[in-house]
Write a protein that holds these residues in place. Sequence first.
Motif, mmCIF file in Angstrom:
data_model
loop_
_atom_site.group_PDB
_atom_site.id
_atom_site.type_symbol
_atom_site.label_atom_id
_atom_site.label_comp_id
_atom_site.label_asym_id
_atom_site.label_seq_id
_atom_site.Cartn_x
_atom_site.Cartn_y
_atom_site.Cartn_z
ATOM 1 N N GLN A 59 -1.861 1.271 -14.020
ATOM 2 C CA GLN A 59 -1.584 1.381 -12.762
ATOM 3 C C GLN A 59 -2.455 0.369 -11.778
ATOM 4 O O GLN A 59 -2.040 0.076 -11.115
ATOM 5 C CB GLN A 59 -1.532 2.633 -12.451
ATOM 6 N N ILE A 60 -3.779 0.395 -12.196
ATOM 7 C CA ILE A 60 -4.523 -0.298 -11.417
ATOM 8 C C ILE A 60 -4.234 -1.665 -11.377
ATOM 9 O O ILE A 60 -4.316 -2.569 -10.546
ATOM 10 C CB ILE A 60 -6.153 0.022 -11.796
ATOM 11 N N ASP A 61 -4.223 -2.321 -12.597
ATOM 12 C CA ASP A 61 -3.899 -3.574 -12.875
ATOM 13 C C ASP A 61 -2.628 -4.025 -12.182
ATOM 14 O O ASP A 61 -2.306 -5.075 -11.626
ATOM 15 C CB ASP A 61 -3.595 -3.863 -14.339
ATOM 16 N N GLN A 62 -1.552 -3.167 -12.070
ATOM 17 C CA GLN A 62 -0.130 -3.452 -11.559
ATOM 18 C C GLN A 62 -0.504 -3.101 -9.943
ATOM 19 O O GLN A 62 0.137 -4.100 -9.161
ATOM 20 C CB GLN A 62 0.748 -2.264 -11.890
ATOM 21 N N ALA A 63 -1.170 -2.624 -9.654
ATOM 22 C CA ALA A 63 -1.640 -2.463 -7.991
ATOM 23 C C ALA A 63 -2.193 -3.713 -7.725
ATOM 24 O O ALA A 63 -1.776 -4.077 -6.544
ATOM 25 C CB ALA A 63 -2.525 -1.113 -7.884
ATOM 26 N N GLU A 64 -2.930 -4.463 -8.420
ATOM 27 C CA GLU A 64 -3.550 -5.555 -8.016
ATOM 28 C C GLU A 64 -2.325 -6.611 -7.672
ATOM 29 O O GLU A 64 -2.413 -7.438 -6.828
ATOM 30 C CB GLU A 64 -4.410 -6.249 -8.894
ATOM 31 N N ALA A 65 -1.494 -6.705 -8.589
ATOM 32 C CA ALA A 65 -0.372 -7.639 -8.789
ATOM 33 C C ALA A 65 0.652 -7.428 -7.359
ATOM 34 O O ALA A 65 1.326 -8.082 -6.937
ATOM 35 C CB ALA A 65 0.590 -7.782 -9.929
ATOM 36 N N ASP A 66 0.608 -5.992 -7.003
ATOM 37 C CA ASP A 66 1.411 -5.372 -5.888
ATOM 38 C C ASP A 66 0.762 -5.585 -4.558
ATOM 39 O O ASP A 66 0.959 -5.156 -3.504
ATOM 40 C CB ASP A 66 1.728 -4.091 -6.149
ATOM 41 N N GLY A 67 -0.338 -6.223 -4.422
ATOM 42 C CA GLY A 67 -0.874 -6.602 -3.168
ATOM 43 C C GLY A 67 -2.206 -5.616 -2.782
ATOM 44 O O GLY A 67 -2.514 -5.641 -1.663
ATOM 45 N N PHE A 68 -2.295 -4.484 -3.655
ATOM 46 C CA PHE A 68 -3.552 -3.694 -3.318
ATOM 47 C C PHE A 68 -5.206 -4.622 -3.293
ATOM 48 O O PHE A 68 -5.058 -5.651 -4.059
ATOM 49 C CB PHE A 68 -3.864 -2.540 -4.140
ATOM 50 N N ALA A 69 -5.779 -4.270 -2.455
ATOM 51 C CA ALA A 69 -7.386 -4.764 -2.445
ATOM 52 C C ALA A 69 -8.186 -3.820 -3.260
ATOM 53 O O ALA A 69 -8.346 -2.703 -3.051
ATOM 54 C CB ALA A 69 -7.976 -4.991 -1.103
ATOM 55 N N LEU A 70 -8.407 -4.465 -4.670
ATOM 56 C CA LEU A 70 -9.079 -3.572 -5.493
ATOM 57 C C LEU A 70 -10.561 -3.670 -5.361
ATOM 58 O O LEU A 70 -11.144 -4.739 -5.071
ATOM 59 C CB LEU A 70 -8.882 -4.090 -7.046
#
Length: 462
Positions: free
Chosen positions: A289-300
């Motif tokens: 989910q963290i990996d996908q969040a990065e692809a979805d524009g989140f700032a990790l």
Amino acid sequence: MAAPTLPSGLLLAYYGDDFTGSTDVLEAFTAAGVPTVLFLQTPDAAALARFPQARCVGLAGTSRGRDPAWMQVHLRPALQALAGLGAPLLQYKVCSTFDSSPGTGSIGCAIDIGVPLMPGRWSPMVVGAPRLGRYQAFGNLFAVADGQGWRLDRHPTMSRHPVTPMAEADLRRHLGAQTGRPRALVDFTQLQAGHGAQALAQCLQDSSTPPVVLIDVLDEQTLAEAGRLVWEQRGAGVFTASSSGLQYALAAWWRAQGLLPAAAPLPAARPAGRIAAVSGSCSPATARQIDQAEADGFALLRIDLARALGTGAQAELVRVLDAACAALDRGTSPLLYTARGPDDPAVQAFDATAASAGLSRAQAAQRTGELLATLVRALLERVPALRRIAVAGGDSSGEVAAALGITALTVAAGLAPGAPLCRAWSAVPARDGLEIVLKGGQMGGADFFARVRDGALHPAAG
């Protein structure tokens, strides 16, 4: 002839062994049409009076990560208070992957505390929950991961859980290491044949003290039959250590009897524009989910645990907080995390990191949760317009919710099974009405964080 109705008053009171599991029950009953409220502290009469329509009352706890000595001191009075509310069912809500051991989160200890508080002759246990990908057959628990079913002692996450690894899938044997109370089983073949009551009678005949009776759940038929058995055989009241499978089972039976309306979906979550998310989970599901969040524009933003647990804690907090605020100023949602899965170097080095900081593993885990809570509270103070947050990890969720001064939670909308969008109730005006999602490590699809941010506008939410 009058239509059948459920008895008046509370139907069930429960203590959740962690915060994410507590919201799982909150969602299950609310979606079924059973008004439910989850308190974060033992409610008094004034707190209960705010929710006069509630048919189920929950209390979010932290016992899953505690030892039996803690449970005797803290869990006992909590269960006693809930028993005093007079509901016919008193539940100790366990995780649907049965996270527990004799020394940590002992379900057996909770059962030994809870059973004497109710007059029933048995203690039912429903763990299977098909909606969550959990199934029990002949007493053995199975769970789905990545579309594949696993016996729990071979499950890719639970077999190697860092605190409570599952080495035995037969829950009677697993539970036997935690309590000396008799254990019995009503299996799915008996339920399918409509012989659940007869099987239970045999279990009671064979035991001189109230036994724990596990009830298999494989599908919708056995789910409803499990609900039927618990409800029809509740007598003057029973204590049950069960997952949210109990709520799904009761709702299925009540609906079949016309006691509840047809199932209706929860309201769709509206988009938030930007959110803040924090994760203290080290599960593979959360890592994806963290990996996908990065692809979805989140700032990790990774939190450096070595610094955060050591002498550089304040500097690390300031660094991460400043970066998160900068992301929000840009209109981007920050996701603060401590690890990306069980193989993350931070997880592998956690014991060494704790020792270097002069902490035990348990102390370091608690300190990590407190750090995440501090960050969320500071973010909300610096960015008052931020009105939706997501927290991944059971222990982290408890620390964050407690730090925000939240009194109670109710369901606002559906997002993912077991992880609803909740509305916070608080005496602090700035926190009252805050939207919060508390997610267990195994819950949600890969796009979970984007769904929290985008709500019904996210493609997968349709």
